[in-house]
Design a protein around this motif. Sequence first.
Motif, PDB file in Angstrom:
ATOM      1  N   SER A 119       0.828   3.601   2.201  1.00 12.67           N
ATOM      2  CA  SER A 119       1.336   3.856   3.553  1.00 12.67           C
ATOM      3  C   SER A 119       2.525   2.954   3.867  1.00 12.67           C
ATOM      4  O   SER A 119       3.437   3.358   4.600  1.00 12.67           O
ATOM      5  CB  SER A 119       0.225   3.651   4.586  1.00 12.67           C
ATOM      6  OG  SER A 119      -0.316   2.352   4.520  1.00 12.67           O
ATOM      7  N   GLN A 120       2.535   1.751   3.314  1.00 12.29           N
ATOM      8  CA  GLN A 120       3.672   0.871   3.548  1.00 12.29           C
ATOM      9  C   GLN A 120       4.941   1.393   2.866  1.00 12.29           C
ATOM     10  O   GLN A 120       6.002   1.433   3.486  1.00 12.29           O
ATOM     11  CB  GLN A 120       3.347  -0.542   3.051  1.00 12.29           C
ATOM     12  CG  GLN A 120       2.368  -1.283   3.942  1.00 12.29           C
ATOM     13  CD  GLN A 120       1.973  -2.630   3.367  1.00 12.29           C
ATOM     14  OE1 GLN A 120       1.766  -2.787   2.168  1.00 12.29           O
ATOM     15  NE2 GLN A 120       1.863  -3.635   4.228  1.00 12.29           N
ATOM     16  N   TYR A 153       3.951   8.231   6.900  1.00 10.80           N
ATOM     17  CA  TYR A 153       2.999   7.148   7.173  1.00 10.80           C
ATOM     18  C   TYR A 153       1.606   7.701   7.470  1.00 10.80           C
ATOM     19  O   TYR A 153       0.600   7.217   6.920  1.00 10.80           O
ATOM     20  CB  TYR A 153       3.489   6.309   8.349  1.00 10.80           C
ATOM     21  CG  TYR A 153       2.615   5.107   8.639  1.00 10.80           C
ATOM     22  CD1 TYR A 153       2.684   3.981   7.814  1.00 10.80           C
ATOM     23  CD2 TYR A 153       1.735   5.109   9.706  1.00 10.80           C
ATOM     24  CE1 TYR A 153       1.875   2.877   8.073  1.00 10.80           C
ATOM     25  CE2 TYR A 153       0.925   4.013   9.961  1.00 10.80           C
ATOM     26  CZ  TYR A 153       0.996   2.901   9.147  1.00 10.80           C
ATOM     27  OH  TYR A 153       0.192   1.818   9.396  1.00 10.80           O
ATOM     28  N   THR A 179       0.837  -1.194   0.000  1.00 12.09           N
ATOM     29  CA  THR A 179       0.000   0.000   0.000  1.00 12.09           C
ATOM     30  C   THR A 179       0.873   1.247   0.000  1.00 12.09           C
ATOM     31  O   THR A 179       2.082   1.187   0.252  1.00 12.09           O
ATOM     32  CB  THR A 179      -0.909   0.028   1.239  1.00 12.09           C
ATOM     33  OG1 THR A 179      -0.086   0.133   2.413  1.00 12.09           O
ATOM     34  CG2 THR A 179      -1.761  -1.229   1.318  1.00 12.09           C
ATOM     35  N   GLU A 231      -5.187   6.998   1.828  1.00 15.68           N
ATOM     36  CA  GLU A 231      -5.920   5.764   1.559  1.00 15.68           C
ATOM     37  C   GLU A 231      -7.356   5.826   2.070  1.00 15.68           C
ATOM     38  O   GLU A 231      -8.268   5.252   1.460  1.00 15.68           O
ATOM     39  CB  GLU A 231      -5.186   4.587   2.214  1.00 15.68           C
ATOM     40  CG  GLU A 231      -3.838   4.265   1.560  1.00 15.68           C
ATOM     41  CD  GLU A 231      -2.950   3.386   2.412  1.00 15.68           C
ATOM     42  OE1 GLU A 231      -1.817   3.111   1.981  1.00 15.68           O
ATOM     43  OE2 GLU A 231      -3.382   2.991   3.525  1.00 15.68           O
ATOM     44  N   ARG A 232      -7.573   6.528   3.165  1.00 13.12           N
ATOM     45  CA  ARG A 232      -8.909   6.530   3.778  1.00 13.12           C
ATOM     46  C   ARG A 232      -9.789   7.694   3.337  1.00 13.12           C
ATOM     47  O   ARG A 232     -11.007   7.566   3.280  1.00 13.12           O
ATOM     48  CB  ARG A 232      -8.767   6.552   5.311  1.00 13.12           C
ATOM     49  CG  ARG A 232      -8.110   5.299   5.873  1.00 13.12           C
ATOM     50  CD  ARG A 232      -7.971   5.384   7.384  1.00 13.12           C
ATOM     51  NE  ARG A 232      -7.315   4.199   7.931  1.00 13.12           N
ATOM     52  CZ  ARG A 232      -7.042   4.007   9.213  1.00 13.12           C
ATOM     53  NH1 ARG A 232      -7.372   4.941  10.105  1.00 13.12           N
ATOM     54  NH2 ARG A 232      -6.444   2.901   9.621  1.00 13.12           N
ATOM     55  N   LYS A 240      -1.747   7.114   5.143  1.00  9.10           N
ATOM     56  CA  LYS A 240      -2.951   6.523   5.731  1.00  9.10           C
ATOM     57  C   LYS A 240      -4.161   7.422   5.462  1.00  9.10           C
ATOM     58  O   LYS A 240      -5.259   6.945   5.134  1.00  9.10           O
ATOM     59  CB  LYS A 240      -2.765   6.325   7.238  1.00  9.10           C
ATOM     60  CG  LYS A 240      -2.060   5.040   7.614  1.00  9.10           C
ATOM     61  CD  LYS A 240      -2.896   3.826   7.238  1.00  9.10           C
ATOM     62  CE  LYS A 240      -2.272   2.531   7.684  1.00  9.10           C
ATOM     63  NZ  LYS A 240      -3.057   1.337   7.238  1.00  9.10           N
TER      64      LYS A 240
END
Length: 406
Positions: free
Chosen positions: A44-45, A345, A42, A352-353, A349
């Motif tokens: 964030s990863q 990070y 992802t 993604e959200r 996140k």
Amino acid sequence: MTSFLKQPRAVWAVAFACVIAFMGIGLVDPILKEIAADLGATGSQVSLLFSSYMAVMGVAMLVTGVVSSRIGAKRTLLSGLLLIIVFAALAGSSGSVGAVIGFRAGWGLGNALFVATALATIVQSSKGSVAQAVILFEAALGLGIATGPLVGGLLGEQSWRAPFYGVSTLMTIAAVATALFLPATPPQGRRTSLADPFRALRHPALLLLALVAVFYNLGFFTLMAAGPFALPSYGIMEIGWTFFGWGVLLAFTSVVVAPRLQRRFGTLPTLTAVLALFAAVLAVMATNAGNETAIAVGIVVIGGLLGINNTLVTEAVMGAAPVERPVASAAYSFVRFTGGAVGPYVAMKLFERHGAAAPFWFGAAAVTVGVVIVAAGSTTIRRALVDTPSPDPEAEAEAELLGDLA
């Protein structure tokens, strides 16, 4: 000019290694999306490639003085180069995103050991004045920051692994040249301890400036991590050229523009205005998150603001506490890198959200907190800058440049 160009081979070997070391800051930007796609990760990863690198570099800044004051500059340089060679190659050979993140952290440790020692080595080994040695170091810094994304893009078109292998190869050449051409450098000066930087943070002005750096680094690392993902139609080279523009402007404003603004308006007024502009540009990017041209232009513009900001904050740090300048730099770098490392990070996140706008709003809010800290602490900072005795010019130049790494 003649003495500036006619330097010993040892100086050119270390300067070349500096260019490659500073490439590491933006090298991975063009290949973030490809790493995520190939390794099934992802956003964030893959953002942890920045977080692990910066967090370990920040912690390692606490020990670089301890190491170099005990084993000498040459051994410290070679230790850092060896770590970069090994961990960059291992990152390129990784089969999982977790492995890349871990090896990138090792790269950060090597970078800290090398960079924290490189300027002192250039100053000690070069011909001509200290100012000329500093110019050479600044040129290497600027060239590395600017070309990192471009090299990452050029090699990344072949494979996302190629930039890591490229750095490892170039650093091997630099290590061999350093080993052959740099004379032995026995330890010099007082042996520093791990406690020294923490004692330095007891001085309120230094602590305030370090906190300011944390919040603007949250904005900076947010840009580095979220920027490529906010350009979905951009290929590797297009992202590379965008961040190349960012790096060129950062290098130019840090060396040319920042000193002129400082002389004209003063350190704190200029710093406050530039931080406010930084937050404003991030807010504009957030409101235009669907416009790739606006995102790309915003990335480049922020490069110019970061260059000014880095120079001003670092110079203020050097005068904010009555301690040795390398100790102040270590304390400041520790707080700014480790604190700001969570930014990528968190930003991804949010991406993604909540979509592409969310990380830029996060960055704008973080930088705004930095503006508030400067405004609230301006009296304390200004008093410290006036009251702190002027340091040795060579030590001041070295510590200022070490603080400019982000």
